[in-house]
Design an enzyme around this catalytic site. Structure first.
Site, PDB file in Angstrom:
ATOM      1  N   LYS A 203       0.845  -1.201   0.000  1.00 39.06           N
ATOM      2  CA  LYS A 203       0.000   0.000   0.000  1.00 39.06           C
ATOM      3  C   LYS A 203       0.884   1.256   0.000  1.00 39.06           C
ATOM      4  O   LYS A 203       0.687   2.162  -0.791  1.00 39.06           O
ATOM      5  CB  LYS A 203      -0.929  -0.017   1.221  1.00 39.06           C
ATOM      6  CG  LYS A 203      -1.838   1.175   1.279  1.00 39.06           C
ATOM      7  CD  LYS A 203      -2.783   1.115   2.462  1.00 39.06           C
ATOM      8  CE  LYS A 203      -3.521   2.434   2.582  1.00 39.06           C
ATOM      9  NZ  LYS A 203      -4.342   2.517   3.788  1.00 39.06           N
ATOM     10  N   GLU A 209      10.568  -4.920   4.210  1.00 39.49           N
ATOM     11  CA  GLU A 209      10.588  -6.325   3.794  1.00 39.49           C
ATOM     12  C   GLU A 209      10.270  -6.460   2.303  1.00 39.49           C
ATOM     13  O   GLU A 209      10.951  -7.171   1.561  1.00 39.49           O
ATOM     14  CB  GLU A 209       9.549  -7.137   4.581  1.00 39.49           C
ATOM     15  CG  GLU A 209       9.834  -7.302   6.064  1.00 39.49           C
ATOM     16  CD  GLU A 209       9.187  -6.234   6.921  1.00 39.49           C
ATOM     17  OE1 GLU A 209       9.029  -5.082   6.448  1.00 39.49           O
ATOM     18  OE2 GLU A 209       8.858  -6.544   8.084  1.00 39.49           O
ATOM     19  N   GLY A 266      -4.895  -1.547   4.903  1.00 35.92           N
ATOM     20  CA  GLY A 266      -4.083  -2.663   4.387  1.00 35.92           C
ATOM     21  C   GLY A 266      -4.703  -4.024   4.675  1.00 35.92           C
ATOM     22  O   GLY A 266      -4.793  -4.893   3.801  1.00 35.92           O
ATOM     23  N   ARG A 267      -5.168  -4.230   5.911  1.00 37.86           N
ATOM     24  CA  ARG A 267      -5.700  -5.558   6.268  1.00 37.86           C
ATOM     25  C   ARG A 267      -7.138  -5.757   5.789  1.00 37.86           C
ATOM     26  O   ARG A 267      -7.743  -6.788   6.055  1.00 37.86           O
ATOM     27  CB  ARG A 267      -5.558  -5.802   7.771  1.00 37.86           C
ATOM     28  CG  ARG A 267      -6.137  -4.708   8.635  1.00 37.86           C
ATOM     29  CD  ARG A 267      -5.740  -4.866  10.096  1.00 37.86           C
ATOM     30  NE  ARG A 267      -6.139  -3.705  10.880  1.00 37.86           N
ATOM     31  CZ  ARG A 267      -5.420  -2.610  11.024  1.00 37.86           C
ATOM     32  NH1 ARG A 267      -4.244  -2.518  10.435  1.00 37.86           N
ATOM     33  NH2 ARG A 267      -5.847  -1.597  11.750  1.00 37.86           N
ATOM     34  N   GLU A 352      -4.383  -6.616  14.876  1.00 30.26           N
ATOM     35  CA  GLU A 352      -3.806  -5.335  14.452  1.00 30.26           C
ATOM     36  C   GLU A 352      -4.883  -4.237  14.495  1.00 30.26           C
ATOM     37  O   GLU A 352      -4.591  -3.076  14.716  1.00 30.26           O
ATOM     38  CB  GLU A 352      -3.186  -5.441  13.051  1.00 30.26           C
ATOM     39  CG  GLU A 352      -2.233  -4.293  12.746  1.00 30.26           C
ATOM     40  CD  GLU A 352      -1.491  -4.441  11.430  1.00 30.26           C
ATOM     41  OE1 GLU A 352      -2.084  -4.167  10.385  1.00 30.26           O
ATOM     42  OE2 GLU A 352      -0.309  -4.821  11.447  1.00 30.26           O
ATOM     43  N   HIS A 383      -5.361 -33.280  17.831  1.00 32.76           N
ATOM     44  CA  HIS A 383      -4.226 -34.072  18.323  1.00 32.76           C
ATOM     45  C   HIS A 383      -3.089 -33.188  18.809  1.00 32.76           C
ATOM     46  O   HIS A 383      -1.984 -33.671  19.011  1.00 32.76           O
ATOM     47  CB  HIS A 383      -3.759 -35.027  17.219  1.00 32.76           C
ATOM     48  CG  HIS A 383      -4.851 -35.964  16.789  1.00 32.76           C
ATOM     49  ND1 HIS A 383      -5.072 -37.177  17.402  1.00 32.76           N
ATOM     50  CD2 HIS A 383      -5.820 -35.821  15.855  1.00 32.76           C
ATOM     51  CE1 HIS A 383      -6.120 -37.759  16.830  1.00 32.76           C
ATOM     52  NE2 HIS A 383      -6.595 -36.955  15.895  1.00 32.76           N
ATOM     53  N   LYS A 511       9.671  -0.921  13.606  1.00 36.34           N
ATOM     54  CA  LYS A 511      10.203  -0.594  12.272  1.00 36.34           C
ATOM     55  C   LYS A 511      11.276   0.488  12.381  1.00 36.34           C
ATOM     56  O   LYS A 511      12.334   0.397  11.761  1.00 36.34           O
ATOM     57  CB  LYS A 511       9.076  -0.065  11.370  1.00 36.34           C
ATOM     58  CG  LYS A 511       8.024  -1.080  10.987  1.00 36.34           C
ATOM     59  CD  LYS A 511       7.051  -0.430  10.010  1.00 36.34           C
ATOM     60  CE  LYS A 511       5.797  -1.240   9.819  1.00 36.34           C
ATOM     61  NZ  LYS A 511       4.774  -0.569   9.044  1.00 36.34           N
TER      62      LYS A 511
HETATM   63  O1  F6P Z   1       2.445  -4.353   9.851  1.00 32.47           O
HETATM   64  C1  F6P Z   1       2.135  -3.031   9.650  1.00 32.47           C
HETATM   65  C2  F6P Z   1       1.593  -2.785   8.267  1.00 32.47           C
HETATM   66  O2  F6P Z   1       1.515  -1.402   8.099  1.00 32.47           O
HETATM   67  C3  F6P Z   1       0.247  -3.451   8.024  1.00 32.47           C
HETATM   68  O3  F6P Z   1      -0.812  -2.740   8.526  1.00 32.47           O
HETATM   69  C4  F6P Z   1       0.253  -3.589   6.550  1.00 32.47           C
HETATM   70  O4  F6P Z   1      -0.716  -4.492   6.112  1.00 32.47           O
HETATM   71  C5  F6P Z   1       1.667  -4.057   6.325  1.00 32.47           C
HETATM   72  O5  F6P Z   1       2.430  -3.316   7.253  1.00 32.47           O
HETATM   73  C6  F6P Z   1       2.195  -3.878   4.945  1.00 32.47           C
HETATM   74  O6  F6P Z   1       2.149  -2.531   4.524  1.00 32.47           O
HETATM   75  P1  F6P Z   1       2.278  -2.145   3.007  1.00 32.47           P
HETATM   76  O7  F6P Z   1       1.151  -2.740   2.266  1.00 32.47           O
HETATM   77  O8  F6P Z   1       2.244  -0.641   2.986  1.00 32.47           O
HETATM   78  O9  F6P Z   1       3.595  -2.677   2.517  1.00 32.47           O
END
Ligand code: F6P
Length: 548
Positions: A203, A209, A266-267, A352, A383, A511
């Site tokens: 987003k 990452e 995002g979620r 979250e 199990h 972060k």
């Molecule tokens: O983990 C924090 C967060 O901001 C989430 O809310 C989001 O889904 C994720 O990182 C990834 O963010 P982006 O889509 O901006 O890479």
């Protein structure tokens, strides 16, 4: 203590000694319906809960006092209900096709813009399946790797897994989220660069990452296709983002950028172009069926009376158990292997969203907020951790899910799965009476003393709060409806606790610190660190030096 809270406390004190198994056959206590069906495709049953009409009356009063309807209507109206960021939360607009409910962002209708992106996704899907868009080597793409994390990964990953039986395009989807290089390397080790396409999904397009993995993926492509025209490598990358300028800076062609909007959390974004992997797996029809199922759940949430509203009951009960029964965790138990990734998806969605300590007005919250969400597919979970659910000392609320018919061939074997699903639901409800158990042990020939001991150990109290959810089959429509119900459950919990479920400041600190610590780790630059962290870093570096 506010009046309603003391009434709920007193009610819980009475109900904890009331058995749901007895309430089931007591029409005086249960005149309100406790089972609901959504368009004949999803049946949700709350009847195994130790609740009665009074519980529901008190919870409906809680909804009223929390202005749930007003908050829901503000969400539908596109008001900036994400107060901390002053944004609307309009994920419902993503599944409302033109001609259906009209959603507005900043006063402007959004359905045409949303539809235009779905059509962009469809055109793109066709371009891959028809072989019109080919790799730098002129080969058809066979593998698609989605690089994203959190909301840009968990939703599409979970749905692609759930809908594997509906895969229709011949494209194989892969997901890489972790900055741990192992995940990317293991995924790419099985793939041929000449037939691999990457979706960089973020987003913000700033996530460490995702950008790190995208750069590594680009290096892998460049190395694997070194003999190709470098300008042709662009065909291997597309982006999904609400920050298209950053994707362009990354080198992705404007025509290969799928936009979405800051009014989609995002979620809550799997319904947007973040769902591109889903469409690439199940085709446009499957993706539209997913949206249609979610839309049906939205309409139910918006129009059904509160006491017959599935997500309102899901959310209100969760609030009740969390605050009045001390239930600190909620287990999601799909008797459906294809839903194996559902608990992980719901962890982000609920924890979250609602793992908060201040209200929407930024004052300390009075209630207990998000429970810990966890779970695994049955029967495997029987199990591993079911023992604790049956005889442990904590109250854990549960959702159990199952399909009437399997997506696999063997419907006979599926009956065994269903028998276990029903049996476990019954065991959570009824438990096992000590006296009856003793009789059974005596009948097996045990001595009185042995039978007594065995009966004490095997006693299961039961009365565990479990919601049973069943559906004819796990189709795209059902998936859409199911996930949307969970989204609204989260909204209802947040409304009752008066928190904002659409921000996530708690994840920012880590972060920021990671960005400060990285140069200290790699270049020995000074960083502000506590003594414990500094000692760990020194130890890690020592081992790294030994290895070198
Ligand atoms: O983990 C924090 C967060 O901001 C989430 O809310 C989001 O889904 C994720 O990182 C990834 O963010 P982006 O889509 O901006 O890479």
């Amino acid at each position: 203590m506010p009046k309603l809270a003391s009434l709920l406390t007193a009610h819980q004190a009475m109900m904890r000694h009331t058995r749901a198994s007895e309430l089931l056959s007591d029409p005086d206590q249960r005149q309100r319906p406790l089972s609901f069906e959504l368009e004949g495709q999803l049946f949700v049953d709350f009847s195994k809960h130790p609740i009665n009409d009074e519980t529901l009356e008190l919870l409906m009063r809680a909804c009223q006092e929390a202005n749930l309807i007003g908050k829901r209507d503000a969400m539908v109206a596109g008001d900036p209900i994400n107060t901390a960021e002053q944004r609307p939360a309009l994920h419902m607009a993503l599944r409302s096709a033109p001609g259906q409910r009209r959603y507005l962002a900043d006063g402007e209708p959004v359905s045409d813009t949303v539809e235009a992106v779905v059509q962009q996704m469809e055109t793109f899907t066709r371009s891959l399946t028809s072989g019109q868009r080919v790799s730098a080597k002129g080969q058809a793409f066979r593998h698609v790797v989605n690089i994203g994390i959190g909301g840009s990964d968990l939703g599409p990953r979970m749905i692609c897994q759930a809908l594997r039986p509906f895969a229709s395009t011949g494209l194989e989807l892969h997901f890489v989220s972790n900055v741990d290089p192992s995940e990317l390397e293991q995924t790419l080790s099985k793939l041929d660069p000449a037939e691999t396409l990457f979706i960089v999904a973020s987003k913000t397009f700033t996530t460490q990452e995702t950008l790190t993995n995208a750069l590594s993926a680009r290096r892998w492509l460049e190395a694997g296709l070194a003999d190709s025209d470098p300008s042709a490598l662009g065909a291997h990358f597309v982006a999904v983002t609400a920050a298209p300028h950053r994707a362009a800076d990354f080198g992705i062609a404007a025509s290969a950028i799928f936009p979405f909007w800051d009014w989609v959390g995002g979620r809550y974004s799997l319904w947007s172009a973040i769902g591109l992997p889903i469409m690439l797996a199940v085709g446009a029809q499957g993706f539209r069926a997913l949206l249609a199922g979610a839309h049906a759940a939205d309409e139910h949430f918006i129009t059904a009376p509160l006491d017959q509203n599935i997500p309102v009951l899901m959310g209100a009960l969760s609030y009740y158990y969390r605050n009045y029964w001390g239930a600190a965790s909620h287990a999601v138990l799909p008797y459906d292997q294809n839903l194996d990734a559902l608990p992980a998806y719901l962890q982000q969605l609920e924890m979250e969203s609602n793992g908060k300590s201040v209200t929407a007005q930024a004052v300390p919250v009075q209630d207990l907020t998000a429970p810990v969400i966890w779970g695994a597919a049955g029967t495997n979970a029987q199990h591993s951790f079911f023992q604790c659910l049956h005889q442990g000392t904590d109250t854990v609320t549960m959702d159990m899910l199952a399909a009437a018919t399997s997506q696999a061939q063997d419907q006979d074997q599926h009956q065994i799965l269903l028998a276990n699903f029903l049996a476990q639901g019954q065991a959570f409800l009824e438990g096992q009476d000590q006296a009856l158990a003793k009789k059974r042990f005596l009948a097996k020939g045990m001595s009185d003393e042995q039978a007594e001991l065995a009966a004490i150990n095997s006693q299961i109290v039961g009365n565990r709060p479990v919601t049973m959810m069943i559906y004819p089959a796990l189709t795209p429509w059902v998936m859409g409806a199911l996930v949307a119900l969970y989204e609204h459950r989260v909204f209802v919990q947040a409304a009752l606790c008066n928190i904002n479920p659409f921000d996530q400041w708690g994840v920012e600190l880590g972060k920021v610190l990671a960005k400060e610590i990285l140069p200290a780790l790699t270049e020995d630059k000074p960083a502000a660190m506590d003594a414990s962290t500094a000692a760990l870093m020194a130890k890690l570096k020592g081992w790294q030096n030994n290895r070198a």
